[in-house]
Design a protein around this motif. Structure first.
Motif, PDB file in Angstrom:
ATOM      1  N   LEU A  12       0.808  -1.218   0.000  1.00 37.74           N
ATOM      2  CA  LEU A  12       0.000   0.000   0.000  1.00 37.74           C
ATOM      3  C   LEU A  12       0.841   1.267   0.000  1.00 37.74           C
ATOM      4  O   LEU A  12       0.394   2.304  -0.474  1.00 37.74           O
ATOM      5  CB  LEU A  12      -0.938   0.017   1.214  1.00 37.74           C
ATOM      6  CG  LEU A  12      -2.351  -0.512   0.981  1.00 37.74           C
ATOM      7  CD1 LEU A  12      -3.137  -0.492   2.281  1.00 37.74           C
ATOM      8  CD2 LEU A  12      -3.077   0.275  -0.091  1.00 37.74           C
ATOM      9  N   THR A  13       2.047   1.204   0.567  1.00 32.84           N
ATOM     10  CA  THR A  13       2.871   2.408   0.661  1.00 32.84           C
ATOM     11  C   THR A  13       4.183   2.307  -0.118  1.00 32.84           C
ATOM     12  O   THR A  13       4.813   3.320  -0.392  1.00 32.84           O
ATOM     13  CB  THR A  13       3.218   2.718   2.130  1.00 32.84           C
ATOM     14  OG1 THR A  13       4.031   1.661   2.661  1.00 32.84           O
ATOM     15  CG2 THR A  13       1.954   2.880   2.968  1.00 32.84           C
ATOM     16  N   GLY A  14       4.600   1.087  -0.444  1.00 30.79           N
ATOM     17  CA  GLY A  14       5.878   0.898  -1.102  1.00 30.79           C
ATOM     18  C   GLY A  14       7.049   0.822  -0.138  1.00 30.79           C
ATOM     19  O   GLY A  14       8.202   0.727  -0.567  1.00 30.79           O
ATOM     20  N   ASP A  15       6.786   0.850   1.174  1.00 32.11           N
ATOM     21  CA  ASP A  15       7.840   0.787   2.185  1.00 32.11           C
ATOM     22  C   ASP A  15       8.162  -0.666   2.539  1.00 32.11           C
ATOM     23  O   ASP A  15       7.322  -1.561   2.413  1.00 32.11           O
ATOM     24  CB  ASP A  15       7.405   1.515   3.460  1.00 32.11           C
ATOM     25  CG  ASP A  15       7.229   3.007   3.240  1.00 32.11           C
ATOM     26  OD1 ASP A  15       7.872   3.541   2.319  1.00 32.11           O
ATOM     27  OD2 ASP A  15       6.451   3.621   3.984  1.00 32.11           O
ATOM     28  N   TRP A  16       9.382  -0.863   3.037  1.00 32.34           N
ATOM     29  CA  TRP A  16       9.805  -2.180   3.506  1.00 32.34           C
ATOM     30  C   TRP A  16       9.737  -2.252   5.028  1.00 32.34           C
ATOM     31  O   TRP A  16       9.918  -1.247   5.719  1.00 32.34           O
ATOM     32  CB  TRP A  16      11.227  -2.482   3.048  1.00 32.34           C
ATOM     33  CG  TRP A  16      11.330  -2.817   1.588  1.00 32.34           C
ATOM     34  CD1 TRP A  16      11.596  -1.946   0.571  1.00 32.34           C
ATOM     35  CD2 TRP A  16      11.143  -4.099   0.991  1.00 32.34           C
ATOM     36  NE1 TRP A  16      11.605  -2.604  -0.626  1.00 32.34           N
ATOM     37  CE2 TRP A  16      11.338  -3.933  -0.408  1.00 32.34           C
ATOM     38  CE3 TRP A  16      10.855  -5.368   1.486  1.00 32.34           C
ATOM     39  CZ2 TRP A  16      11.242  -4.990  -1.298  1.00 32.34           C
ATOM     40  CZ3 TRP A  16      10.767  -6.424   0.594  1.00 32.34           C
ATOM     41  CH2 TRP A  16      10.953  -6.235  -0.782  1.00 32.34           C
ATOM     42  N   LEU A  17       9.478  -3.436   5.533  1.00 32.72           N
ATOM     43  CA  LEU A  17       9.399  -3.721   6.963  1.00 32.72           C
ATOM     44  C   LEU A  17      10.371  -4.840   7.293  1.00 32.72           C
ATOM     45  O   LEU A  17      10.424  -5.853   6.583  1.00 32.72           O
ATOM     46  CB  LEU A  17       7.971  -4.150   7.329  1.00 32.72           C
ATOM     47  CG  LEU A  17       7.769  -4.909   8.635  1.00 32.72           C
ATOM     48  CD1 LEU A  17       7.788  -3.942   9.805  1.00 32.72           C
ATOM     49  CD2 LEU A  17       6.467  -5.700   8.608  1.00 32.72           C
ATOM     50  N   GLU A 179      -0.468   5.845  -0.778  1.00 33.26           N
ATOM     51  CA  GLU A 179      -1.359   4.732  -1.079  1.00 33.26           C
ATOM     52  C   GLU A 179      -2.015   4.910  -2.444  1.00 33.26           C
ATOM     53  O   GLU A 179      -2.214   3.937  -3.181  1.00 33.26           O
ATOM     54  CB  GLU A 179      -2.433   4.602   0.012  1.00 33.26           C
ATOM     55  CG  GLU A 179      -1.910   4.067   1.331  1.00 33.26           C
ATOM     56  CD  GLU A 179      -3.030   3.690   2.278  1.00 33.26           C
ATOM     57  OE1 GLU A 179      -4.218   3.860   1.899  1.00 33.26           O
ATOM     58  OE2 GLU A 179      -2.737   3.225   3.395  1.00 33.26           O
ATOM     59  N   LEU A 180      -2.362   6.137  -2.780  1.00 32.06           N
ATOM     60  CA  LEU A 180      -2.965   6.406  -4.081  1.00 32.06           C
ATOM     61  C   LEU A 180      -2.000   6.027  -5.201  1.00 32.06           C
ATOM     62  O   LEU A 180      -2.377   5.363  -6.177  1.00 32.06           O
ATOM     63  CB  LEU A 180      -3.340   7.883  -4.191  1.00 32.06           C
ATOM     64  CG  LEU A 180      -3.889   8.342  -5.551  1.00 32.06           C
ATOM     65  CD1 LEU A 180      -5.179   7.607  -5.886  1.00 32.06           C
ATOM     66  CD2 LEU A 180      -4.120   9.856  -5.563  1.00 32.06           C
TER      67      LEU A 180
END
Length: 337
Positions: A12-17, A179-180
């Motif tokens: 949804l955000t393109g971030d990594w966890l 997110e968009l």
């Protein structure tokens, strides 16, 4: 289930966890907090959100019997803010931002939370959310309407009376903008990101917390917070007004079930920030957008242990020890009544 350190992509955000399951064995278990789980009266004469009481700004809260909404007495955004061009063309840039901030009381009763309200009472909250999204989103300069609730002093709630907030912005906030973008990129392949994601989750059945005919609550594969949940409609809908009466009842039911499970988890009124991400109100159809709600609770391993986003998480990327699968299994195992 993976037990070695690994990364997961938040679609949804393109971030990594970063997920580090082996760290659950370490001695330090998190910040210890004092547990406050007091019994509240149905009416509190000192509460400015209870019917008939005076608020800090001098206005009087009327004798309401269902939901009650009013413009925030101390808003972070103001509709009369004059429009202005961006200032600065170097490293220092700012621009004006108009907005509207409202407070929504869920119930006249001071002693309730969403999980303690009836499905019918929560349905009235859902209907009010819907109405406010339509009303605020129809204002020509409003581009986004965020509906959210901060529950508990740990999450910054200044009053325990059951209530939430609604902020309408002139421009898209950061999280919504990211997110968009991710949903638009995915939709270029001819499919909906969250429709496809929900299909995978329903097939795997590892991270589902609870579900009904119209909605599913799950711990997302990329969850940052220990007991974070994502609420998704089964049908592809971009905003609350897209739902029919049966789906609104389904939403009221799933909200009650999720919040009751939270309260059962550690035996306290569970703190969280919850918010609805709906399609922007900029006049575009945004067929790529899939309605969803995020629940972000801070508690880690008990009612007294809190997770903080510090150090590596502030300076690099989010990190968690308890896997989303373990968190989902624990939430799923809890009774709802």
């Amino acid at each position: 289930m993976l037990t070695a350190p690994h990364r997961r992509l938040n679609r949804l955000t393109g971030d990594w966890l970063l997920v580090s399951p082996h760290r659950t064995a370490r001695p330090w278990q998190g910040q210890t907090e004092e547990v406050v789980n007091e019994r509240r009266p149905e009416y509190d004469p000192n509460c400015y959100l209870c019917p008939g009481n005076e608020r800090a700004g001098g206005a009087v809260t009327p004798e309401y019997t269902s939901t009650y909404i009013f413009d925030n007495d101390f808003p972070a955004l103001r509709p009369e803010t004059p429009a202005g061009q961006p200032s600065g063309d170097g490293p220092l840039v700012m621009e004006s931002e108009r907005g509207i901030c409202r407070v929504l009381c869920f119930s006249p009763r001071h002693d309730l939370s969403l999980g303690e309200m009836t499905v019918g009472a929560i349905r009235r909250v859902v209907d009010t959310w819907n109405d406010q999204y339509v009303r605020l989103g129809s204002i020509d300069w409003v581009r986004h309407v965020l509906i959210f609730e901060n529950r508990g002093a740990m999450m910054g709630a200044s009053n325990p009376h059951p209530h939430g907030q609604i902020w309408a912005n002139e421009r898209l906030p950061n999280e919504v903008s990211r997110e968009l973008h991710q949903q638009q990129v995915y939709a270029a392949n001819g499919s909906c990101l969250l429709c496809d994601y929900l299909a995978v989750e329903l097939k795997d059945d590892e991270r589902i917390v609870c579900a009904n005919e119209h909605f599913v609550a799950l711990v997302p594969f990329w969850a940052n917070w220990p007991f974070e949940t994502l609420v998704l409609p089964r049908a592809h809908q971009g905003a609350l007004p897209d739902m029919d009466a049966g789906e609104r009842n389904g939403l009221a039911d799933i909200l009650r079930r999720v919040t009751r499970r939270y309260d059962k988890l550690f035996g306290v009124t569970f703190p969280y920030s919850m918010g609805w991400h709906q399609r922007p109100t900029d006049g575009a159809p945004h067929s790529e957008w899939h309605l969803h709600a995020h629940f972000y609770p801070p508690l880690l391993r008990s009612a007294t242990i809190r997770k903080f986003m510090v150090g590596y998480e502030l300076l690099a990327q989010p990190q968690r020890d308890i896997t989303p699968e373990s968190a989902a299994q624990l939430l799923q195992s809890l009774p709802e009544d």
